[in-house]
Scaffold this motif. Structure first.
Motif, PDB file in Angstrom:
ATOM      1  N   ASP A 174      35.251 -34.005  53.076  1.00 44.73           N
ATOM      2  CA  ASP A 174      36.308 -34.983  53.329  1.00 44.73           C
ATOM      3  C   ASP A 174      35.731 -36.352  53.722  1.00 44.73           C
ATOM      4  O   ASP A 174      36.349 -37.096  54.484  1.00 44.73           O
ATOM      5  CB  ASP A 174      37.275 -34.489  54.394  1.00 44.73           C
ATOM      6  N   VAL A 175      34.566 -36.680  53.168  1.00 45.47           N
ATOM      7  CA  VAL A 175      33.936 -37.981  53.414  1.00 45.47           C
ATOM      8  C   VAL A 175      33.460 -38.565  52.082  1.00 45.47           C
ATOM      9  O   VAL A 175      32.608 -37.980  51.416  1.00 45.47           O
ATOM     10  CB  VAL A 175      32.739 -37.873  54.378  1.00 45.47           C
ATOM     11  N   ILE A 176      34.054 -39.704  51.724  1.00 41.55           N
ATOM     12  CA  ILE A 176      33.646 -40.426  50.523  1.00 41.55           C
ATOM     13  C   ILE A 176      33.092 -41.778  50.957  1.00 41.55           C
ATOM     14  O   ILE A 176      33.801 -42.579  51.575  1.00 41.55           O
ATOM     15  CB  ILE A 176      34.823 -40.659  49.546  1.00 41.55           C
ATOM     16  N   ARG A 177      31.832 -42.038  50.639  1.00 43.81           N
ATOM     17  CA  ARG A 177      31.210 -43.312  50.960  1.00 43.81           C
ATOM     18  C   ARG A 177      30.869 -44.052  49.667  1.00 43.81           C
ATOM     19  O   ARG A 177      30.778 -43.455  48.597  1.00 43.81           O
ATOM     20  CB  ARG A 177      29.943 -43.101  51.791  1.00 43.81           C
ATOM     21  N   GLU A 178      30.684 -45.367  49.806  1.00 39.14           N
ATOM     22  CA  GLU A 178      30.321 -46.210  48.662  1.00 39.14           C
ATOM     23  C   GLU A 178      29.072 -47.007  49.049  1.00 39.14           C
ATOM     24  O   GLU A 178      29.159 -48.192  49.398  1.00 39.14           O
ATOM     25  CB  GLU A 178      31.487 -47.118  48.280  1.00 39.14           C
ATOM     26  N   PRO A 179      27.893 -46.375  49.018  1.00 39.04           N
ATOM     27  CA  PRO A 179      26.675 -47.031  49.494  1.00 39.04           C
ATOM     28  C   PRO A 179      26.315 -48.264  48.666  1.00 39.04           C
ATOM     29  O   PRO A 179      26.658 -48.369  47.486  1.00 39.04           O
ATOM     30  CB  PRO A 179      25.602 -45.942  49.341  1.00 39.04           C
ATOM     31  N   ASP A 180      25.581 -49.182  49.306  1.00 40.52           N
ATOM     32  CA  ASP A 180      25.134 -50.369  48.581  1.00 40.52           C
ATOM     33  C   ASP A 180      24.231 -49.984  47.420  1.00 40.52           C
ATOM     34  O   ASP A 180      24.383 -50.501  46.306  1.00 40.52           O
ATOM     35  CB  ASP A 180      24.411 -51.325  49.529  1.00 40.52           C
ATOM     36  N   VAL A 181      23.260 -49.122  47.664  1.00 47.98           N
ATOM     37  CA  VAL A 181      22.342 -48.648  46.627  1.00 47.98           C
ATOM     38  C   VAL A 181      22.027 -47.186  46.927  1.00 47.98           C
ATOM     39  O   VAL A 181      21.847 -46.819  48.091  1.00 47.98           O
ATOM     40  CB  VAL A 181      21.016 -49.452  46.601  1.00 47.98           C
ATOM     41  N   PHE A 182      21.943 -46.353  45.888  1.00 50.65           N
ATOM     42  CA  PHE A 182      21.475 -44.987  46.098  1.00 50.65           C
ATOM     43  C   PHE A 182      20.782 -44.473  44.839  1.00 50.65           C
ATOM     44  O   PHE A 182      21.079 -44.895  43.723  1.00 50.65           O
ATOM     45  CB  PHE A 182      22.585 -44.046  46.559  1.00 50.65           C
ATOM     46  N   VAL A 183      19.818 -43.585  45.075  1.00 51.72           N
ATOM     47  CA  VAL A 183      18.990 -43.054  43.994  1.00 51.72           C
ATOM     48  C   VAL A 183      19.270 -41.568  43.843  1.00 51.72           C
ATOM     49  O   VAL A 183      19.120 -40.792  44.800  1.00 51.72           O
ATOM     50  CB  VAL A 183      17.491 -43.283  44.274  1.00 51.72           C
ATOM     51  N   VAL A 184      19.668 -41.184  42.640  1.00 57.93           N
ATOM     52  CA  VAL A 184      19.945 -39.783  42.328  1.00 57.93           C
ATOM     53  C   VAL A 184      18.683 -39.171  41.728  1.00 57.93           C
ATOM     54  O   VAL A 184      18.118 -39.729  40.787  1.00 57.93           O
ATOM     55  CB  VAL A 184      21.117 -39.681  41.324  1.00 57.93           C
ATOM     56  N   LEU A 196      22.142 -46.199  41.388  1.00 60.58           N
ATOM     57  CA  LEU A 196      23.532 -46.643  41.321  1.00 60.58           C
ATOM     58  C   LEU A 196      23.844 -47.529  42.524  1.00 60.58           C
ATOM     59  O   LEU A 196      23.092 -47.567  43.502  1.00 60.58           O
ATOM     60  CB  LEU A 196      24.476 -45.442  41.312  1.00 60.58           C
ATOM     61  N   THR A 197      24.960 -48.238  42.443  1.00 59.55           N
ATOM     62  CA  THR A 197      25.392 -49.104  43.533  1.00 59.55           C
ATOM     63  C   THR A 197      26.872 -48.879  43.824  1.00 59.55           C
ATOM     64  O   THR A 197      27.617 -48.365  42.992  1.00 59.55           O
ATOM     65  CB  THR A 197      25.198 -50.594  43.181  1.00 59.55           C
ATOM     66  N   GLY A 198      27.290 -49.297  45.038  1.00 55.22           N
ATOM     67  CA  GLY A 198      28.712 -49.336  45.346  1.00 55.22           C
ATOM     68  C   GLY A 198      29.361 -50.436  44.518  1.00 55.22           C
ATOM     69  O   GLY A 198      28.686 -51.372  44.105  1.00 55.22           O
ATOM     70  N   PRO A 199      30.664 -50.280  44.202  1.00 54.62           N
ATOM     71  CA  PRO A 199      31.586 -49.311  44.797  1.00 54.62           C
ATOM     72  C   PRO A 199      31.687 -47.958  44.109  1.00 54.62           C
ATOM     73  O   PRO A 199      32.773 -47.373  44.049  1.00 54.62           O
ATOM     74  CB  PRO A 199      32.915 -50.062  44.752  1.00 54.62           C
ATOM     75  N   ALA A 200      30.561 -47.434  43.564  1.00 56.46           N
ATOM     76  CA  ALA A 200      30.581 -46.048  43.098  1.00 56.46           C
ATOM     77  C   ALA A 200      30.880 -45.137  44.281  1.00 56.46           C
ATOM     78  O   ALA A 200      30.250 -45.250  45.330  1.00 56.46           O
ATOM     79  CB  ALA A 200      29.233 -45.690  42.470  1.00 56.46           C
ATOM     80  N   ALA A 201      31.847 -44.248  44.136  1.00 54.25           N
ATOM     81  CA  ALA A 201      32.299 -43.386  45.234  1.00 54.25           C
ATOM     82  C   ALA A 201      31.489 -42.098  45.244  1.00 54.25           C
ATOM     83  O   ALA A 201      31.475 -41.349  44.264  1.00 54.25           O
ATOM     84  CB  ALA A 201      33.787 -43.074  45.087  1.00 54.25           C
ATOM     85  N   LEU A 202      30.821 -41.834  46.367  1.00 57.39           N
ATOM     86  CA  LEU A 202      29.946 -40.681  46.525  1.00 57.39           C
ATOM     87  C   LEU A 202      30.545 -39.723  47.546  1.00 57.39           C
ATOM     88  O   LEU A 202      30.818 -40.115  48.681  1.00 57.39           O
ATOM     89  CB  LEU A 202      28.568 -41.159  46.998  1.00 57.39           C
ATOM     90  N   ARG A 203      30.764 -38.467  47.134  1.00 55.56           N
ATOM     91  CA  ARG A 203      31.242 -37.471  48.097  1.00 55.56           C
ATOM     92  C   ARG A 203      30.043 -37.009  48.926  1.00 55.56           C
ATOM     93  O   ARG A 203      29.162 -36.291  48.425  1.00 55.56           O
ATOM     94  CB  ARG A 203      31.898 -36.276  47.414  1.00 55.56           C
ATOM     95  N   VAL A 204      30.007 -37.436  50.176  1.00 50.34           N
ATOM     96  CA  VAL A 204      28.917 -37.075  51.077  1.00 50.34           C
ATOM     97  C   VAL A 204      29.175 -35.713  51.696  1.00 50.34           C
ATOM     98  O   VAL A 204      28.285 -34.858  51.758  1.00 50.34           O
ATOM     99  CB  VAL A 204      28.748 -38.150  52.167  1.00 50.34           C
ATOM    100  N   LEU A 205      30.401 -35.493  52.169  1.00 54.49           N
ATOM    101  CA  LEU A 205      30.857 -34.229  52.739  1.00 54.49           C
ATOM    102  C   LEU A 205      32.221 -33.930  52.126  1.00 54.49           C
ATOM    103  O   LEU A 205      32.821 -34.808  51.481  1.00 54.49           O
ATOM    104  CB  LEU A 205      30.933 -34.342  54.260  1.00 54.49           C
ATOM    105  N   LEU A 237      17.789 -40.921  48.043  1.00 51.88           N
ATOM    106  CA  LEU A 237      17.689 -42.084  48.938  1.00 51.88           C
ATOM    107  C   LEU A 237      19.007 -42.840  48.931  1.00 51.88           C
ATOM    108  O   LEU A 237      19.584 -43.069  47.862  1.00 51.88           O
ATOM    109  CB  LEU A 237      16.561 -43.008  48.466  1.00 51.88           C
ATOM    110  N   VAL A 238      19.463 -43.231  50.113  1.00 58.61           N
ATOM    111  CA  VAL A 238      20.632 -44.104  50.260  1.00 58.61           C
ATOM    112  C   VAL A 238      20.187 -45.338  51.030  1.00 58.61           C
ATOM    113  O   VAL A 238      19.447 -45.238  52.012  1.00 58.61           O
ATOM    114  CB  VAL A 238      21.779 -43.396  51.013  1.00 58.61           C
ATOM    115  N   VAL A 239      20.628 -46.526  50.579  1.00 60.68           N
ATOM    116  CA  VAL A 239      20.305 -47.783  51.246  1.00 60.68           C
ATOM    117  C   VAL A 239      21.592 -48.527  51.555  1.00 60.68           C
ATOM    118  O   VAL A 239      22.432 -48.725  50.669  1.00 60.68           O
ATOM    119  CB  VAL A 239      19.408 -48.681  50.368  1.00 60.68           C
TER     120      VAL A 239
END
Length: 215
Positions: free
Chosen positions: A91-101, A80-89, A120-122
Motif C-alpha cells: 500500500d505504498v506507491i512512490r515516484e523516485p527521482d531516479v531508480f535503477v532496475v 527510470l525516473t519519476g513520475p514513474a509509479a513504483l510499488r514499494v510495499l 538503487l533509488v536516488v
C-alpha cells in the motif's frame, strides 16, 4: 484531477511544499494521479509535491544521465525516473527521482504501478521533503529490501547513502570523495560533482567513470 494549493489569501503557493490528503484508495490514486506531476500514495494518503525547482531538475537529470549512460554502456539493467509509479510495499506507491532496475527485473518493467524491486533509488531532496526522504522513505525502502538508496541534499551539500549490509542497514554521509556504488556494479562518482555550480558536463564525467571502471 486538478488541484491548486493556495495560502490564506487564496493566492497560489509557489513552493516548496508537501500536501497530504487522507481518505484515498489505491484505485482512485491510479485513476486520478496526473502523469506529469509527482503524486504518491502511502497507507491511504495522497502525497502531492510542489513543482520541482530548476536546480532539482538539473541535478536529477545529471544523475539520470550518468546512470543511464553507464548502464547502457555495460548492458546492465534499466534506469527510470519519476513520475514513474513504483510499488514499494503493498500500500505504498512512490515516484523516485531516479531508480535503477537490475537485469533480472527488467522484463517486469511494464504498466502502472511498476512491480519491480530496484537495485538503487536516488532522491534529490529539498527542505520540504528532507524529513520524508530521510525518514519514512528510508524505512520503506529498507522494508522492501532495496539494496541501496541515496538522498542527495543540494542545500546541505551532502549525500546520505543507505545500504543493506548483512542484516543491518548502513548509513553513510558524504560531503566529498568518491562514492562507489555497490548495487550497480562498477558505478562510481565524485561527490563534489553534484554540488558544482554549474554542474560539470555529464558526458565528460561519464567518460571518466567508464575509463576508470575499465582500468
Amino acid at each position: 484531477m486538478h488541484v491548486m494549493v493556495v495560502d490564506e489569501r487564496k493566492e497560489p503557493i509557489a513552493g516548496p511544499y508537501v500536501v497530504r490528503m487522507g481518505g484515498w484508495t489505491l484505485e482512485r490514486y491510479l485513476q486520478e494521479a496526473p502523469e506529469d506531476q509527482i503524486w504518491e500514495f502511502v497507507h491511504g494518503e495522497l502525497i502531492m509535491h510542489s513543482p520541482a525547482t530548476a536546480e532539482h531538475q538539473d541535478l536529477g537529470g545529471f544523475l539520470y544521465w550518468l546512470l543511464r549512460g553507464y548502464c547502457e554502456a555495460k548492458g546492465w539493467g534499466k534506469v527510470l525516473t519519476g513520475p514513474a509509479a513504483l510499488r514499494v510495499l503493498p500500500d505504498v506507491i512512490r515516484e523516485p527521482d531516479v531508480f535503477v532496475v537490475p537485469p533480472e527485473e527488467v522484463e517486469k518493467v511494464r504498466g502502472v504501478p511498476l512491480e519491480v524491486r530496484p537495485a538503487l533509488v536516488v532522491e534529490v531532496t529539498s527542505p520540504a521533503t528532507r524529513g520524508m526522504d530521510l525518514g519514512e522513505k528510508a524505512a520503506e525502502y529498507r522494508e522492501a529490501g532495496i539494496p541501496e538508496y541515496w538522498v542527495v541534499d543540494h542545500e546541505r551539500r551532502e549525500v546520505v547513502v543507505h545500504r543493506i549490509a548483512g542484516a543491518e542497514r548502513e548509513v553513510v554521509r558524504m560531503r566529498e570523495g568518491t562514492l562507489i556504488g555497490q548495487a550497480v556494479p562498477g558505478f562510481w562518482l565524485e561527490v563534489e560533482w553534484l554540488f558544482q555550480e554549474p554542474l560539470p558536463p555529464a558526458e565528460a564525467c561519464l567518460r571518466r567513470i567508464l575509463a576508470a571502471e575499465a582500468a
